[in-house]
Motif scaffolding. Structure first.
Motif, PDB file in Angstrom:
ATOM      1  N   UNK A   1     119.686 -34.766 -20.678  1.00 37.18           N
ATOM      2  CA  UNK A   1     120.258 -33.423 -20.818  1.00 37.18           C
ATOM      3  C   UNK A   1     121.266 -33.145 -19.699  1.00 37.18           C
ATOM      4  N   UNK A   2     120.963 -33.618 -18.500  1.00 37.81           N
ATOM      5  CA  UNK A   2     121.880 -33.450 -17.369  1.00 37.81           C
ATOM      6  C   UNK A   2     123.200 -34.161 -17.653  1.00 37.81           C
ATOM      7  N   UNK A   3     123.110 -35.377 -18.161  1.00 41.43           N
ATOM      8  CA  UNK A   3     124.328 -36.135 -18.471  1.00 41.43           C
ATOM      9  C   UNK A   3     125.187 -35.395 -19.491  1.00 41.43           C
ATOM     10  N   UNK A   4     124.545 -34.850 -20.529  1.00 42.74           N
ATOM     11  CA  UNK A   4     125.310 -34.146 -21.574  1.00 42.74           C
ATOM     12  C   UNK A   4     125.971 -32.883 -21.027  1.00 42.74           C
ATOM     13  N   UNK A   5     125.230 -32.103 -20.243  1.00 47.12           N
ATOM     14  CA  UNK A   5     125.773 -30.857 -19.704  1.00 47.12           C
ATOM     15  C   UNK A   5     126.895 -31.133 -18.704  1.00 47.12           C
ATOM     16  N   UNK A   6     126.726 -32.156 -17.873  1.00 39.57           N
ATOM     17  CA  UNK A   6     127.763 -32.503 -16.901  1.00 39.57           C
ATOM     18  C   UNK A   6     129.043 -32.942 -17.619  1.00 39.57           C
ATOM     19  N   UNK A   7     128.888 -33.706 -18.703  1.00 39.89           N
ATOM     20  CA  UNK A   7     130.064 -34.139 -19.462  1.00 39.89           C
ATOM     21  C   UNK A   7     130.804 -32.931 -20.052  1.00 39.89           C
TER      22      UNK A   7
END
Length: 475
Positions: free
Chosen positions: A11-17
């Motif tokens: 989820x962190x990866x998606x939000x950061x992207x």
């Protein structure tokens, strides 16, 4: 270090992207995007936020750092994804001054902006002296331990041993036996600082170099070489065990015992009895394990050797047979011997962390979970986080929590181990403890933390693939 589950990481990866895309559309600088990532995602460190703001994977980030080294006319650094992962996620881990400068240069930031400053970096105003990617000081120094050796350390030891043999091919003087003994000592002292399959290759290469000189050496030199070959064979047996090659371990340890008996090395004979007992116990041969352990105890000389053979070999073997009274007597004798001993480092040594680990495991085998908890906690506290000893004690503590009806805590603790220790450094003993924990958590699989742990364990690469190759497994 806070535990962040794999689901949350995704989820962190998606939000950061998403934040990066929005920032780029608005023309924001990388610095501003990184700040937005940290504001929205408090779990993300400054170092990780900058990488995510740049849109780089860890592999791409390392490639950019390597390009900075090449621009200076230097060789490829030893930095890898596992190291970068630790620097991003664990506040106790920091790169060396050299790496901090080069990472900052690659990211277009300062060490301060990346959160890479520490006491000896605060006064850094110019690039540190570059040392061709050495990461000797990349690991934190704790509990008075020396810095870890580099990955190049193992082949370098073999090369020095080969040079000694070239200088004295007839083994007429003491140089070759002394170099060989020093090499064996190096491998023993640095046993836990390299992935098992890498260490196995280094020890095997050194032992192979000594095969021919054994036939040319004088009687006195041959005795010393046989002693060293025995120690190297013992190390190979131990590494084979940690690679889940139990039959291979048995062969190497038997050879080591033969060398020890030939030259009268009582210490080696006793130690190999303990190691062979450990292998037999892992194969379910508990009667053989007890017999070998008792032989080792009888041969052990000095309080530390007795404590080791009692605590490492006899106690867990008796516990595996359910012989509670005799196991308690072995534990008492081990404690008394250890109290009178002085701890020694290395594979042939013994310390308090290992002593408590075996006692805790024996308590679990005998169903005495309440007694196991403080022992496992003390063992973990005495270890440097991320090391094999720490992983073993932490997984044992998770097993205690599972048995005590604390499945979420147990799963989170075990997941933290998998997040901290690359798969290639995870010994077969750690995998066995994970399997035992999974069995304990079988009836509570509805917990999300338990499901995530189970998925992570199943995703581990095989130790040895179908072609006989060890898994590198570095994340």
């Amino acid at each position: 270090m806070a535990v962040v589950t794999r689901t949350r990481r995704a989820a962190i990866q998606r939000e950061a992207a998403r934040i990066r895309r929005d920032g780029q559309r608005n023309g924001y600088a990388t610095r501003r995007i990184a700040a937005a990532v940290r504001a929205a995602l408090p779990e993300v460190t400054a170092l990780e936020a900058w990488r995510l703001a740049l849109g780089w994977s860890r592999a791409e980030a390392i490639a950019q750092v390597a390009a900075c080294y090449h621009a200076e006319g230097l060789g490829l650094p030893g930095m890898n994804e596992s190291m970068l992962c630790r620097w991003e996620h664990d506040p106790r881990e920091r790169p060396s001054a050299e790496y901090a400068v080069m990472i900052a240069r690659a990211y277009g930031a300062s060490p301060e902006e990346l959160g890479l400053t520490r006491r000896h970096l605060l006064a850094l105003s110019a690039p540190a002296a570059l040392r061709y990617g050495r990461d000797d000081d990349a690991m934190p120094l704790t509990r008075g331990e020396p810095p870890m050796t580099t990955a190049a350390g193992l082949p370098a030891v073999k090369e020095s041993l080969r040079l000694a043999l070239l200088a004295d091919p007839g083994v007429a003087g003491p140089a070759v036996p002394e170099a060989a003994a020093a090499a064996a000592e190096h491998y023993a002292l640095n046993y836990s600082r390299h992935p098992p399959h890498v260490l196995f290759g280094g020890v095997r290469a050194a032992r192979e170099l000594l095969t021919a000189p054994l036939s040319r050496a004088s009687d006195r030199q041959a005795i010393e070489l046989h002693r060293t070959v025995g120690r190297l064979s013992a190390l190979m047996g131990n590494v084979a065990y940690h690679l889940a090659d139990h039959s291979g371990a048995q062969v190497h340890l038997t050879a080591a015992a033969g060398c020890g008996a030939r030259v009268g090395d009582v210490r080696l004979v006793a130690w190999t009895c303990g190691a062979r007992s450990m292998v037999a116990r892992s194969r379910g041969q508990t009667a053989v394990a007890v017999e070998l352990a008792e032989r080792g105890v009888a041969a052990a000389q000095g309080p530390l050797a007795r404590a080791q053979l009692l605590g490492w070999a006899l106690l867990p073997s008796l516990a595996a047979q359910g012989r509670a009274r005799e196991a308690e007597d072995a534990r008492r004798r081990a404690d008394e011997a250890f109290a009178a001993a002085e701890e020694q480092p290395g594979r042939f040594g013994y310390d308090g962390a290992e002593h408590r680990l075996h006692a805790a495991e024996a308590c679990i085998a005998l169903g005495r979970v309440d007694q196991a908890r403080p022992l496992a906690m003390a063992s973990a506290d005495a270890c440097t986080p991320g090391t094999p000893g720490w992983a073993a004690a932490t997984l044992l503590l998770a097993r205690v929590e599972a048995a005590a009806g604390e499945p979420a805590d147990a799963a989170a603790r075990a997941t933290a181990v998998l997040e901290s220790v690359p798969a290639g450094r995870l010994r077969s003993t750690a995998r066995a403890r994970l399997a035992a924990l999974d069995r304990c958590l079988h009836d509570v699989a509805e917990h999300r933390a338990v499901r995530e742990l189970r998925d992570a364990v199943r995703a581990l690469p095989a130790f040895i693939d179908s072609r006989g190759r060890a898994s590198a497994g570095e994340r």
